[in-house]
Design a protein around this motif. Structure first.
Motif, PDB file in Angstrom:
ATOM      1  N   MET A  12       0.815  -1.208   0.000  1.00 25.71           N
ATOM      2  CA  MET A  12       0.000   0.000   0.000  1.00 25.71           C
ATOM      3  C   MET A  12       0.854   1.267   0.000  1.00 25.71           C
ATOM      4  N   MET A  13       1.949   1.268   0.760  1.00 22.23           N
ATOM      5  CA  MET A  13       2.787   2.458   0.831  1.00 22.23           C
ATOM      6  C   MET A  13       3.413   2.787  -0.517  1.00 22.23           C
ATOM      7  N   VAL A  14       3.757   1.748  -1.270  1.00 19.98           N
ATOM      8  CA  VAL A  14       4.329   1.966  -2.599  1.00 19.98           C
ATOM      9  C   VAL A  14       3.273   2.567  -3.528  1.00 19.98           C
ATOM     10  N   ARG A  15       2.075   1.994  -3.505  1.00 24.04           N
ATOM     11  CA  ARG A  15       0.997   2.509  -4.370  1.00 24.04           C
ATOM     12  C   ARG A  15       0.677   3.960  -4.037  1.00 24.04           C
ATOM     13  N   GLU A  16       0.540   4.243  -2.739  1.00 24.74           N
ATOM     14  CA  GLU A  16       0.198   5.603  -2.322  1.00 24.74           C
ATOM     15  C   GLU A  16       1.325   6.578  -2.657  1.00 24.74           C
ATOM     16  N   GLY A  17       2.563   6.146  -2.451  1.00 28.81           N
ATOM     17  CA  GLY A  17       3.697   7.021  -2.753  1.00 28.81           C
ATOM     18  C   GLY A  17       3.787   7.356  -4.222  1.00 28.81           C
ATOM     19  N   PHE A  18       3.641   6.344  -5.077  1.00 23.42           N
ATOM     20  CA  PHE A  18       3.672   6.576  -6.521  1.00 23.42           C
ATOM     21  C   PHE A  18       2.505   7.458  -6.951  1.00 23.42           C
ATOM     22  N   SER A  19       1.343   7.237  -6.343  1.00 26.48           N
ATOM     23  CA  SER A  19       0.160   8.026  -6.704  1.00 26.48           C
ATOM     24  C   SER A  19       0.375   9.506  -6.413  1.00 26.48           C
ATOM     25  N   VAL A  20       0.923   9.787  -5.224  1.00 26.49           N
ATOM     26  CA  VAL A  20       1.175  11.182  -4.843  1.00 26.49           C
ATOM     27  C   VAL A  20       2.171  11.826  -5.797  1.00 26.49           C
ATOM     28  N   LEU A  21       3.249  11.107  -6.092  1.00 26.49           N
ATOM     29  CA  LEU A  21       4.287  11.640  -6.972  1.00 26.49           C
ATOM     30  C   LEU A  21       3.770  11.919  -8.377  1.00 26.49           C
ATOM     31  N   LEU A  22       3.024  10.965  -8.920  1.00 25.86           N
ATOM     32  CA  LEU A  22       2.561  11.108 -10.301  1.00 25.86           C
ATOM     33  C   LEU A  22       1.399  12.076 -10.438  1.00 25.86           C
ATOM     34  N   ASN A  23       0.498  12.085  -9.464  1.00 27.34           N
ATOM     35  CA  ASN A  23      -0.632  13.019  -9.533  1.00 27.34           C
ATOM     36  C   ASN A  23      -0.194  14.466  -9.369  1.00 27.34           C
ATOM     37  N   ALA A  24       1.020  14.668  -8.885  1.00 28.66           N
ATOM     38  CA  ALA A  24       1.552  16.033  -8.751  1.00 28.66           C
ATOM     39  C   ALA A  24       2.015  16.574 -10.099  1.00 28.66           C
ATOM     40  N   MET A  25       2.087  15.695 -11.094  1.00 31.22           N
ATOM     41  CA  MET A  25       2.505  16.105 -12.432  1.00 31.22           C
ATOM     42  C   MET A  25       1.285  16.568 -13.230  1.00 31.22           C
ATOM     43  N   PRO A  26       1.392  17.692 -13.930  1.00 29.30           N
ATOM     44  CA  PRO A  26       0.233  18.234 -14.642  1.00 29.30           C
ATOM     45  C   PRO A  26      -0.258  17.384 -15.807  1.00 29.30           C
ATOM     46  N   ASP A  27       0.601  16.514 -16.326  1.00 27.22           N
ATOM     47  CA  ASP A  27       0.233  15.725 -17.501  1.00 27.22           C
ATOM     48  C   ASP A  27       0.010  14.251 -17.203  1.00 27.22           C
ATOM     49  N   ILE A  28      -0.022  13.877 -15.904  1.00 24.57           N
ATOM     50  CA  ILE A  28      -0.182  12.477 -15.523  1.00 24.57           C
ATOM     51  C   ILE A  28      -1.297  12.342 -14.492  1.00 24.57           C
ATOM     52  N   GLU A  29      -2.147  11.333 -14.648  1.00 25.47           N
ATOM     53  CA  GLU A  29      -3.227  11.080 -13.698  1.00 25.47           C
ATOM     54  C   GLU A  29      -3.284   9.595 -13.359  1.00 25.47           C
ATOM     55  N   VAL A  30      -3.248   9.273 -12.068  1.00 26.08           N
ATOM     56  CA  VAL A  30      -3.401   7.896 -11.622  1.00 26.08           C
ATOM     57  C   VAL A  30      -4.899   7.609 -11.543  1.00 26.08           C
ATOM     58  N   VAL A  31      -5.381   6.716 -12.393  1.00 24.84           N
ATOM     59  CA  VAL A  31      -6.822   6.453 -12.484  1.00 24.84           C
ATOM     60  C   VAL A  31      -7.251   5.194 -11.742  1.00 24.84           C
ATOM     61  N   GLY A  32      -6.278   4.386 -11.283  1.00 23.09           N
ATOM     62  CA  GLY A  32      -6.647   3.179 -10.570  1.00 23.09           C
ATOM     63  C   GLY A  32      -5.452   2.486  -9.958  1.00 23.09           C
ATOM     64  N   GLU A  33      -5.731   1.567  -9.016  1.00 20.31           N
ATOM     65  CA  GLU A  33      -4.689   0.795  -8.369  1.00 20.31           C
ATOM     66  C   GLU A  33      -5.086  -0.672  -8.329  1.00 20.31           C
ATOM     67  N   ALA A  34      -4.084  -1.529  -8.159  1.00 18.51           N
ATOM     68  CA  ALA A  34      -4.321  -2.969  -8.070  1.00 18.51           C
ATOM     69  C   ALA A  34      -3.368  -3.558  -7.049  1.00 18.51           C
ATOM     70  N   VAL A  35      -3.822  -4.538  -6.288  1.00 15.98           N
ATOM     71  CA  VAL A  35      -3.001  -5.121  -5.227  1.00 15.98           C
ATOM     72  C   VAL A  35      -2.328  -6.420  -5.660  1.00 15.98           C
ATOM     73  N   ASN A  36      -2.691  -6.913  -6.844  1.00 13.98           N
ATOM     74  CA  ASN A  36      -2.049  -8.112  -7.366  1.00 13.98           C
ATOM     75  C   ASN A  36      -2.173  -8.132  -8.885  1.00 13.98           C
ATOM     76  N   GLY A  37      -1.524  -9.099  -9.510  1.00 10.93           N
ATOM     77  CA  GLY A  37      -1.537  -9.170 -10.965  1.00 10.93           C
ATOM     78  C   GLY A  37      -2.902  -9.414 -11.561  1.00 10.93           C
ATOM     79  N   ARG A  38      -3.692 -10.243 -10.907  1.00 12.66           N
ATOM     80  CA  ARG A  38      -5.033 -10.538 -11.422  1.00 12.66           C
ATOM     81  C   ARG A  38      -5.878  -9.283 -11.437  1.00 12.66           C
ATOM     82  N   GLU A  39      -5.795  -8.509 -10.367  1.00  9.25           N
ATOM     83  CA  GLU A  39      -6.558  -7.260 -10.295  1.00  9.25           C
ATOM     84  C   GLU A  39      -6.042  -6.256 -11.321  1.00  9.25           C
TER      85      GLU A  39
END
Length: 221
Positions: A12-39
Motif C-alpha cells: 500500500m505504501m508503494v501505491r500511495e507514494g507513486f500516486s502522490v508523486l505522479l498526480n503532482a505532475m500536470p500531464d499524468i493522472e493515476v486512475v486506478g490501483e491494483a493489489v495483485n496481478g489478477r486485479e
C-alpha cells in the motif's frame, strides 16, 4: 493530453507514494490501483489506461504473467515494470512478456515521471545497468530461443536503412539521437521505426530491441 496510469503493487505504501508523486505532475493522472496481478489485468480492462506501473512480485498473479495477459489481450496499455530486484532473470522475463520498459524502484520522482512519459510516447525504456545485463544475457545464450518467429520470417523485408535504425533502437538511442547519428530529420526516423514495427509485426520499440538482440544484430561492445 493527460497520461492515464494504473499502479499495480501489493504494498500500500508503494501505491500511495507513486500516486502522490505522479498526480503532482500536470500531464499524468493515476486512475486506478491494483493489489495483485489478477486485479491489474481487470483494472486495465475496465479503465483502459495508457500506462501500467507493474510490480514483478505480487500474489495470485505475478507482474510477469499479468503483463503477458495484458499484451495477449491486445490492450493499448503499455507496461512499465518496477522492481527492487536488479536481476537478469526478471529483465529477460519482463521483456519476453511484452513489457515496454523497466525501471528500478529506487528511481527518483523525476525519473519515474519521465519514465511514464517516455513509455507513453512509444519509446523503449530500460535502466542503463539493465540494458548492459540484457545484452550480456543474449550474447551468453548461443541458442537463444526464437521468441518472435514471425518477425524472423519477415526480417528480409527490411531495407538497409531500416536495419540500421533497428540496430540503433536496440542500442538504446531515441528518435532524436538516431536522427543526429544518421544526419536525417527526426520525422524520417519516426517513419522508419513505424515501418520496422509493421514489417516485423512487433508491438513497440522494446520488442524491436529484443528482436535485434535475438537476431544477433547487437553484440557487446
Amino acid at each position: 493530453m493527460t497520461i492515464r496510469v494504473v499502479i499495480a503493487d501489493d504494498q500500500m505504501m508503494v501505491r500511495e507514494g507513486f500516486s502522490v508523486l505522479l498526480n503532482a505532475m500536470p500531464d499524468i493522472e493515476v486512475v486506478g490501483e491494483a493489489v495483485n496481478g489478477r486485479e491489474a489485468v481487470t483494472r486495465v480492462r475496465e479503465l483502459a489506461p495508457d500506462i501500467v506501473l507493474m510490480d514483478i512480485r505480487m500474489p495470485e498473479l505475478n507482474g510477469i504473467e499479468a503483463t503477458r495477459e495484458i499484451v495477449a489481450a491486445d490492450a493499448a496499455a503499455k507496461v512499465l515494470v518496477l522492481t527492487t530486484f536488479d536481476l537478469d532473470e526478471y529483465v529477460y522475463q519482463a521483456l519476453r512478456a511484452g513489457a515496454s520498459g523497466f525501471l528500478l524502484k529506487d528511481a527518483s520522482a523525476r525519473q519515474l515521471a519521465e519514465a511514464v512519459r517516455v513509455v507513453a510516447s512509444g519509446e523503449a525504456l530500460l535502466a542503463p545497468s539493465v540494458t548492459r545485463r540484457l545484452i550480456h544475457e543474449f550474447s551468453r545464450l548461443s541458442d537463444t530461443p526464437r521468441l518472435m518467429p514471425a518477425a524472423h520470417a519477415a526480417y528480409g523485408e527490411l531495407t538497409e536503412r531500416e536495419t540500421e535504425v533497428l540496430v540503433l533502437i536496440a542500442q538504446g538511442l531515441s528518435n532524436s539521437e538516431i536522427a543526429t547519428r544518421l544526419i536525417v530529420a527526426e520525422s524520417t526516423v519516426k517513419t522508419h521505426v513505424s515501418r520496422i514495427l509493421v514489417k516485423l509485426g512487433l508491438r513497440d520499440r522494446t520488442q524491436a530491441a529484443v528482436f535485434a538482440y535475438e537476431a544477433r544484430l547487437v553484440t557487446p561492445g
